[in-house]
Design a protein around this motif. Structure first.
Motif, PDB file in Angstrom:
ATOM      1  N   GLN A  76      93.963  72.526 109.810  1.00 18.46           N
ATOM      2  CA  GLN A  76      92.772  72.842 109.046  1.00 18.46           C
ATOM      3  C   GLN A  76      92.176  71.583 108.417  1.00 18.46           C
ATOM      4  N   ILE A  77      93.041  70.723 107.901  1.00 14.93           N
ATOM      5  CA  ILE A  77      92.571  69.463 107.315  1.00 14.93           C
ATOM      6  C   ILE A  77      91.913  68.593 108.384  1.00 14.93           C
ATOM      7  N   GLU A  78      92.533  68.529 109.567  1.00 14.80           N
ATOM      8  CA  GLU A  78      91.949  67.753 110.661  1.00 14.80           C
ATOM      9  C   GLU A  78      90.554  68.263 111.020  1.00 14.80           C
ATOM     10  N   ALA A  79      90.377  69.574 111.014  1.00 15.35           N
ATOM     11  CA  ALA A  79      89.068  70.142 111.349  1.00 15.35           C
ATOM     12  C   ALA A  79      88.025  69.737 110.311  1.00 15.35           C
ATOM     13  N   ILE A  80      88.427  69.696 109.048  1.00 15.16           N
ATOM     14  CA  ILE A  80      87.496  69.292 107.984  1.00 15.16           C
ATOM     15  C   ILE A  80      87.167  67.809 108.095  1.00 15.16           C
ATOM     16  N   ILE A  81      88.148  67.004 108.454  1.00 14.60           N
ATOM     17  CA  ILE A  81      87.890  65.571 108.660  1.00 14.60           C
ATOM     18  C   ILE A  81      86.887  65.386 109.801  1.00 14.60           C
ATOM     19  N   LYS A  82      87.083  66.096 110.903  1.00 15.22           N
ATOM     20  CA  LYS A  82      86.170  65.986 112.051  1.00 15.22           C
ATOM     21  C   LYS A  82      84.768  66.476 111.700  1.00 15.22           C
ATOM     22  N   GLN A  83      84.672  67.469 110.830  1.00 17.16           N
ATOM     23  CA  GLN A  83      83.374  67.985 110.408  1.00 17.16           C
ATOM     24  C   GLN A  83      82.556  66.909 109.694  1.00 17.16           C
ATOM     25  N   ASP A  84      83.225  66.040 108.919  1.00 15.62           N
ATOM     26  CA  ASP A  84      82.615  64.862 108.308  1.00 15.62           C
ATOM     27  C   ASP A  84      81.571  65.193 107.238  1.00 15.62           C
ATOM     28  N   ILE A  85      81.848  66.200 106.420  1.00 14.37           N
ATOM     29  CA  ILE A  85      80.981  66.506 105.293  1.00 14.37           C
ATOM     30  C   ILE A  85      81.555  65.982 103.991  1.00 14.37           C
ATOM     31  N   VAL A  86      82.855  66.189 103.778  1.00 12.43           N
ATOM     32  CA  VAL A  86      83.455  65.715 102.533  1.00 12.43           C
ATOM     33  C   VAL A  86      83.533  64.189 102.539  1.00 12.43           C
ATOM     34  N   ASP A  87      83.582  63.626 101.336  1.00 13.10           N
ATOM     35  CA  ASP A  87      83.648  62.165 101.195  1.00 13.10           C
ATOM     36  C   ASP A  87      85.062  61.676 100.902  1.00 13.10           C
ATOM     37  N   ILE A  88      85.888  62.547 100.329  1.00 10.80           N
ATOM     38  CA  ILE A  88      87.273  62.217  99.996  1.00 10.80           C
ATOM     39  C   ILE A  88      88.162  63.351 100.469  1.00 10.80           C
ATOM     40  N   MET A  89      89.305  63.008 101.046  1.00  8.39           N
ATOM     41  CA  MET A  89      90.332  63.995 101.361  1.00  8.39           C
ATOM     42  C   MET A  89      91.571  63.617 100.552  1.00  8.39           C
ATOM     43  N   GLN A 149     101.394  62.469  99.625  1.00 11.91           N
ATOM     44  CA  GLN A 149     101.704  61.260 100.382  1.00 11.91           C
ATOM     45  C   GLN A 149     102.340  61.603 101.729  1.00 11.91           C
ATOM     46  N   SER A 150     103.149  62.648 101.773  1.00 10.20           N
ATOM     47  CA  SER A 150     103.813  63.009 103.035  1.00 10.20           C
ATOM     48  C   SER A 150     102.812  63.572 104.044  1.00 10.20           C
ATOM     49  N   ASN A 151     101.842  64.348 103.592  1.00 12.56           N
ATOM     50  CA  ASN A 151     100.849  64.882 104.529  1.00 12.56           C
ATOM     51  C   ASN A 151      99.866  63.824 105.000  1.00 12.56           C
ATOM     52  N   LEU A 152      99.564  62.845 104.138  1.00 13.53           N
ATOM     53  CA  LEU A 152      98.743  61.725 104.608  1.00 13.53           C
ATOM     54  C   LEU A 152      99.462  60.983 105.723  1.00 13.53           C
ATOM     55  N   GLU A 153     100.759  60.768 105.554  1.00 13.39           N
ATOM     56  CA  GLU A 153     101.541  60.092 106.584  1.00 13.39           C
ATOM     57  C   GLU A 153     101.465  60.852 107.906  1.00 13.39           C
ATOM     58  N   GLU A 209      99.664  59.604 111.408  1.00 17.81           N
ATOM     59  CA  GLU A 209     100.413  59.529 112.663  1.00 17.81           C
ATOM     60  C   GLU A 209      99.659  60.231 113.789  1.00 17.81           C
ATOM     61  N   ARG A 210      98.874  61.235 113.439  1.00 20.05           N
ATOM     62  CA  ARG A 210      98.078  61.979 114.418  1.00 20.05           C
ATOM     63  C   ARG A 210      96.711  61.349 114.653  1.00 20.05           C
ATOM     64  N   GLY A 211      96.422  60.254 113.945  1.00 13.04           N
ATOM     65  CA  GLY A 211      95.154  59.556 114.125  1.00 13.04           C
ATOM     66  C   GLY A 211      93.959  60.284 113.542  1.00 13.04           C
ATOM     67  N   ALA A 212      94.196  61.129 112.541  1.00 15.41           N
ATOM     68  CA  ALA A 212      93.134  61.984 112.015  1.00 15.41           C
ATOM     69  C   ALA A 212      91.984  61.201 111.384  1.00 15.41           C
ATOM     70  N   PRO A 221      95.136  48.339 105.434  1.00  9.36           N
ATOM     71  CA  PRO A 221      94.428  49.575 105.760  1.00  9.36           C
ATOM     72  C   PRO A 221      94.827  50.235 107.076  1.00  9.36           C
ATOM     73  N   THR A 222      95.838  49.710 107.769  1.00  9.90           N
ATOM     74  CA  THR A 222      96.255  50.354 109.024  1.00  9.90           C
ATOM     75  C   THR A 222      96.750  51.767 108.776  1.00  9.90           C
ATOM     76  N   SER A 223      97.511  51.939 107.698  1.00 16.79           N
ATOM     77  CA  SER A 223      97.987  53.266 107.294  1.00 16.79           C
ATOM     78  C   SER A 223      98.085  53.287 105.775  1.00 16.79           C
TER      79      SER A 223
END
Length: 339
Positions: free
Chosen positions: A59-72, A76-80, A84-87, A135-137
């Motif tokens: 669900q988070i990946e879908a919101i990132i792809k939608q590209d409306i929000v400015d901050i996600m 820390q574990s879910n960001l990792e 890793e999935r290149g989101a 900024p790589t990860s």
């Protein structure tokens, strides 16, 4: 590296704010303060079904792809896991982590009693790891939260922990935004008095903080027009944002965006209001339109239910109920505008 967030904040600070600069953040850090209940629901079946962690990540990946929000905003574990999935590859959305976990945030733990006493500070996020390969990860931005309760011992402890965090953040070149909740225990104050109390504590807690160590922006409770205008108008260097609070109705969500912007807030950072929606992507489209001023809150509710119908999703409540404002702090200003 410049993000859309950087450009919007620069415009706001330069006095060039337009409504398209209003920042929308998705607070998907719910797992930090909850557990199994953090992931929200899948509404595609006959009855809502709780998402697994993997479905939550999708669900988070879908919101990132939608590209409306400015901050996600994430744990820390879910960001990792997402990185890793290149989101975030090629995305202008700024990832951020919750940098502390005061006990005020533990209220979603089932059968817990942590919020019965004044909030105490706690932090287990590893800033060194967050910055190690940035900024790589990782990320260089986090949320630090405080709850003041008019309790000398508890509030002094929170202020000292905040100072320790700022020192560590400075050591690693880590930036933060500052979340200040309303008291989490009964203080005997009215809503108007709470607004004054919180505003004063925000300003007081930053008074000895030099510009290099100050937050990028503020996230706090909407305590009504008077409190918001007072805080937003006090210091042009302090950009004010509002948190979402409870899920409420869809009208509550859009009304809060509209009123917050009208009275001086320049950011909306919503968690449950997005995560518990039947169709988060469609809700975000309309949140953006309400923030831009192209759609009024009640009209946005009707449009949202139209989208639910197109998707074949059963709404959590009938349209007539979803059009209602249920959060008391929003009602007075909504009535004034309607007159």
């Amino acid at each position: 590296m410049s993000s859309r967030l950087d450009r919007k904040l620069a415009n706001i600070r330069a006095g060039k704010y337009t409504r398209s600069d209003f920042v929308i953040a998705d607070a998907k850090d719910s797992d930090v303060g909850a557990g199994v209940t953090a992931t929200g629901f899948d509404w595609s079946g006959e009855t809502p079904r709780r998402r697994s962690r993997q479905e939550f990540i999708e669900q988070i990946e879908a919101i990132i792809k939608q590209d409306i929000v400015d901050i996600m905003l994430l744990s820390q574990s879910n960001l990792e896991l997402l990185q890793e999935r290149g989101a975030f590859v090629g995305s202008e959305i700024k990832p951020a982590i919750r940098a502390n976990l005061e006990s005020m945030c533990w209220g979603a733990v089932r059968n817990g009693k942590y919020t019965d006493t004044p909030s105490i500070p706690f932090r287990d996020t590893n800033l060194a790891r967050a910055m190690a390969n940035y900024p790589t990860s990782g990320t260089d931005l986090g949320l630090y939260s405080v709850s003041f309760n008019n309790n000398l011992e508890a509030d002094a402890r929170s202020l000292n922990a905040f100072a320790e965090f700022r020192a560590e953040a400075a050591k690693h070149g880590f930036k933060y935004f500052y979340e200040v909740f309303n008291p989490n225990v009964d203080t005997g104050l009215s809503r108007e008095q709470i607004g004054e109390f919180v505003n004063d504590n925000i300003i007081k807690s930053l008074a000895s903080v030099t510009r290099a160590d100050r937050p990028l922006f503020l996230k706090t409770v909407y305590n009504g027009p008077k409190a918001m205008e007072e805080l937003a108008g006090f210091d042009s260097e302090l950009i004010v944002g509002v948190l979402g609070g409870g899920a409420g109705t869809t009208r509550d969500t859009f009304e809060l965006v509209s009123q917050a912007e009208r009275y001086g807030a320049r950011l909306a950072l919503f968690g449950r209001k997005i995560n518990l929606a039947e169709a988060p992507l469609e809700l975000l489209v309309l949140m953006r339109q309400v923030a831009d001023g192209s759609v009024e809150p009640e009209e946005a509710v009707r449009a949202y239910h139209g989208e639910l119908q197109k998707l074949g999703l059963k709404p959590a409540r009938p349209l007539e109920d979803d059009r209602k404002i249920t959060e008391e702090v929003l009602k007075p200003a909504a009535k004034l505008k309607a007159v």
